[in-house]
Design a protein around this motif. Structure first.
Motif, PDB file in Angstrom:
ATOM      1  N   SER A   1       0.659   3.849  -3.077  1.00  0.00           N
ATOM      2  CA  SER A   1       0.075   5.170  -2.824  1.00  0.00           C
ATOM      3  C   SER A   1       1.074   6.291  -3.055  1.00  0.00           C
ATOM      4  O   SER A   1       0.701   7.387  -3.481  1.00  0.00           O
ATOM      5  CB  SER A   1      -0.479   5.240  -1.395  1.00  0.00           C
ATOM      6  OG  SER A   1       0.544   5.076  -0.436  1.00  0.00           O
ATOM      7  N   THR A   2       2.342   6.064  -2.780  1.00  0.00           N
ATOM      8  CA  THR A   2       3.341   7.123  -2.947  1.00  0.00           C
ATOM      9  C   THR A   2       3.889   7.189  -4.365  1.00  0.00           C
ATOM     10  O   THR A   2       4.546   8.173  -4.727  1.00  0.00           O
ATOM     11  CB  THR A   2       4.514   6.931  -1.960  1.00  0.00           C
ATOM     12  OG1 THR A   2       5.047   5.610  -2.105  1.00  0.00           O
ATOM     13  CG2 THR A   2       4.048   7.145  -0.534  1.00  0.00           C
TER      14      THR A   2
ATOM     15  N   LEU B   1      -9.624   6.158  -4.640  1.00  0.00           N
ATOM     16  CA  LEU B   1      -8.618   6.222  -5.703  1.00  0.00           C
ATOM     17  C   LEU B   1      -8.489   7.644  -6.251  1.00  0.00           C
ATOM     18  O   LEU B   1      -7.369   8.108  -6.534  1.00  0.00           O
ATOM     19  CB  LEU B   1      -8.986   5.247  -6.819  1.00  0.00           C
ATOM     20  CG  LEU B   1      -8.828   3.764  -6.480  1.00  0.00           C
ATOM     21  CD1 LEU B   1      -9.309   2.901  -7.633  1.00  0.00           C
ATOM     22  CD2 LEU B   1      -7.383   3.421  -6.123  1.00  0.00           C
TER      23      LEU B   1
ATOM     24  N   TYR C   1      -1.220  12.460  -5.116  1.00  0.00           N
ATOM     25  CA  TYR C   1       0.027  12.177  -5.838  1.00  0.00           C
ATOM     26  C   TYR C   1       0.387  13.344  -6.751  1.00  0.00           C
ATOM     27  O   TYR C   1       1.546  13.776  -6.796  1.00  0.00           O
ATOM     28  CB  TYR C   1      -0.119  10.890  -6.643  1.00  0.00           C
ATOM     29  CG  TYR C   1       1.115  10.576  -7.457  1.00  0.00           C
ATOM     30  CD1 TYR C   1       2.281  10.136  -6.840  1.00  0.00           C
ATOM     31  CD2 TYR C   1       1.122  10.757  -8.847  1.00  0.00           C
ATOM     32  CE1 TYR C   1       3.424   9.860  -7.581  1.00  0.00           C
ATOM     33  CE2 TYR C   1       2.255  10.484  -9.589  1.00  0.00           C
ATOM     34  CZ  TYR C   1       3.399  10.041  -8.950  1.00  0.00           C
ATOM     35  OH  TYR C   1       4.534   9.787  -9.682  1.00  0.00           O
TER      36      TYR C   1
ATOM     37  N   LEU D   1      -3.188   0.042  -6.192  1.00  0.00           N
ATOM     38  CA  LEU D   1      -4.079   0.327  -5.065  1.00  0.00           C
ATOM     39  C   LEU D   1      -5.409  -0.394  -5.232  1.00  0.00           C
ATOM     40  O   LEU D   1      -5.940  -0.960  -4.269  1.00  0.00           O
ATOM     41  CB  LEU D   1      -4.311   1.835  -4.940  1.00  0.00           C
ATOM     42  CG  LEU D   1      -3.209   2.671  -4.298  1.00  0.00           C
ATOM     43  CD1 LEU D   1      -3.576   4.142  -4.352  1.00  0.00           C
ATOM     44  CD2 LEU D   1      -2.961   2.233  -2.861  1.00  0.00           C
TER      45      LEU D   1
ATOM     46  N   PHE E   1       0.835  -1.206   0.000  1.00  0.00           N
ATOM     47  CA  PHE E   1       0.000   0.000   0.000  1.00  0.00           C
ATOM     48  C   PHE E   1       0.864   1.248   0.000  1.00  0.00           C
ATOM     49  O   PHE E   1       0.597   2.203  -0.750  1.00  0.00           O
ATOM     50  CB  PHE E   1      -0.927   0.003   1.212  1.00  0.00           C
ATOM     51  CG  PHE E   1      -1.764   1.250   1.311  1.00  0.00           C
ATOM     52  CD1 PHE E   1      -3.003   1.322   0.696  1.00  0.00           C
ATOM     53  CD2 PHE E   1      -1.298   2.367   2.000  1.00  0.00           C
ATOM     54  CE1 PHE E   1      -3.760   2.486   0.768  1.00  0.00           C
ATOM     55  CE2 PHE E   1      -2.041   3.532   2.074  1.00  0.00           C
ATOM     56  CZ  PHE E   1      -3.286   3.592   1.449  1.00  0.00           C
TER      57      PHE E   1
ATOM     58  N   PHE F   1      -6.356   9.593  -3.763  1.00  0.00           N
ATOM     59  CA  PHE F   1      -4.926   9.306  -3.830  1.00  0.00           C
ATOM     60  C   PHE F   1      -4.305   9.836  -5.122  1.00  0.00           C
ATOM     61  O   PHE F   1      -3.151  10.281  -5.128  1.00  0.00           O
ATOM     62  CB  PHE F   1      -4.669   7.806  -3.685  1.00  0.00           C
ATOM     63  CG  PHE F   1      -4.617   7.350  -2.261  1.00  0.00           C
ATOM     64  CD1 PHE F   1      -3.582   7.743  -1.423  1.00  0.00           C
ATOM     65  CD2 PHE F   1      -5.605   6.533  -1.737  1.00  0.00           C
ATOM     66  CE1 PHE F   1      -3.531   7.342  -0.094  1.00  0.00           C
ATOM     67  CE2 PHE F   1      -5.568   6.122  -0.415  1.00  0.00           C
ATOM     68  CZ  PHE F   1      -4.531   6.534   0.411  1.00  0.00           C
TER      69      PHE F   1
END
Length: 290
Positions: A181-182, A221, A228, A189, A177, A224
């Motif tokens: 995510s990063t 989603l 990002y 994800l 995760f 995130f």
């Protein structure tokens, strides 16, 4: 050994248990430590060597102090900015050293109980205190305590984890995760999350956090993806994977400055809930681990 030293030793032998009781009652490690300190001051005012059952006496003192604090704590949480989460408690790496079977998810379920139900459930079901001793602590008949515990157990049962997660699986999911995510890996994800995944984050109004829970994989989603794009030049730093109150997760440094813990509720191999704590007041003891 002098009498005062013996009295101190009696208290110190009970301190770890008293701290766990206070934390489970309040969900706040800072308040739990304050409660135990107040219990020590009261213990120091009596001749502990003449107390027939020091453990029962101290359990009773801490529980009653917690009940007093819970009245004001509930009022504060009604006006709390955004989601409230219990203080994250990092567990030892050895599963056999876990103190009880409560998880962060169950700690949230305890918030729905009345103070007396919570006390009865924790003391009886978690800490194994006899009913008659709990009855004396709460000034109720044993039959009433039994009913309180039954009602509490019924509520909590709904939130008990249906799936037991092996430590290696939990660590693997937590790492996957973090990296997805990063790195903006939305498909990665998607493969990790349940359809009805929910995110709750606690910033306490002091740092940026989601004010309301985010529910559903599509909304999560999109969130995130937006994070990002906004912070692509300020990647989070993984400090280390940890287990937080029975759930896999990690400690990280977000965008170069914010300390954060992230914990995951896992259902059938996928992430069903994400609990993010960023409130600096709740992370002082975590900072010591970094």
């Amino acid at each position: 050994m002098t009498q005062p030293d013996k009295s101190t030793d009696l208290f110190e032998a009970q301190r770890p248990r008293l701290l766990r009781i206070a934390y489970r009652m309040l969900g706040s490690m800072t308040e739990a430590e304050d409660i135990v300190q107040e219990a020590w001051l009261r213990w120091a005012g009596v001749d502990g060597t003449n107390v027939r059952e020091p453990a029962a006496y101290l359990n009773r003192t801490v529980t009653r102090l917690c009940l007093d604090v819970m009245k004001s704590a509930r009022a504060r949480r009604e006006t709390y900015f955004g989601s409230w989460l219990p203080d994250p408690i990092v567990e030892p790496e050895n599963d056999d050293m876990r103190f009880d079977e409560l998880t962060l998810t169950l700690m949230l379920a305890l918030e729905r109980l009345s103070p007396l139900e919570r006390a009865a459930f924790l003391l009886h079901d978690v800490f194994g205190v006899p009913l008659d001793e709990i009855a004396e602590t709460l000034n109720r008949e044993p039959s009433a305590i039994r009913q309180l515990a039954v009602r509490a157990r019924r509520h909590v049962q709904e939130d008990r984890p249906r799936f037991k997660v092996a430590r290696e699986d939990g660590d693997r999911i937590a790492r996957a995760f973090f990296h997805a995510s990063t790195n903006g890996d939305l498909e990665g994800l998607r493969a990790l999350l349940t359809h009805d995944v929910v995110i709750r984050s606690d910033g306490g109004g002091k740092v940026l956090a989601f004010r309301n829970p985010i529910v559903g994989i599509d909304r999560v989603l999109r969130m995130f993806a937006g994070l990002y794009r906004k912070h692509v030049s300020q990647s989070a730093i993984l400090i280390r994977p940890v287990w937080i109150d029975g759930l896999p997760g990690y400690i990280s440094r977000e965008h170069g400055k914010f300390l954060q813990t992230t914990a995951f509720e896992i259902a059938d191999g996928r992430i069903a809930a994400i609990y993010i704590t960023r409130n600096p007041d709740k992370l002082a003891h975590i900072a010591e681990l970094t």
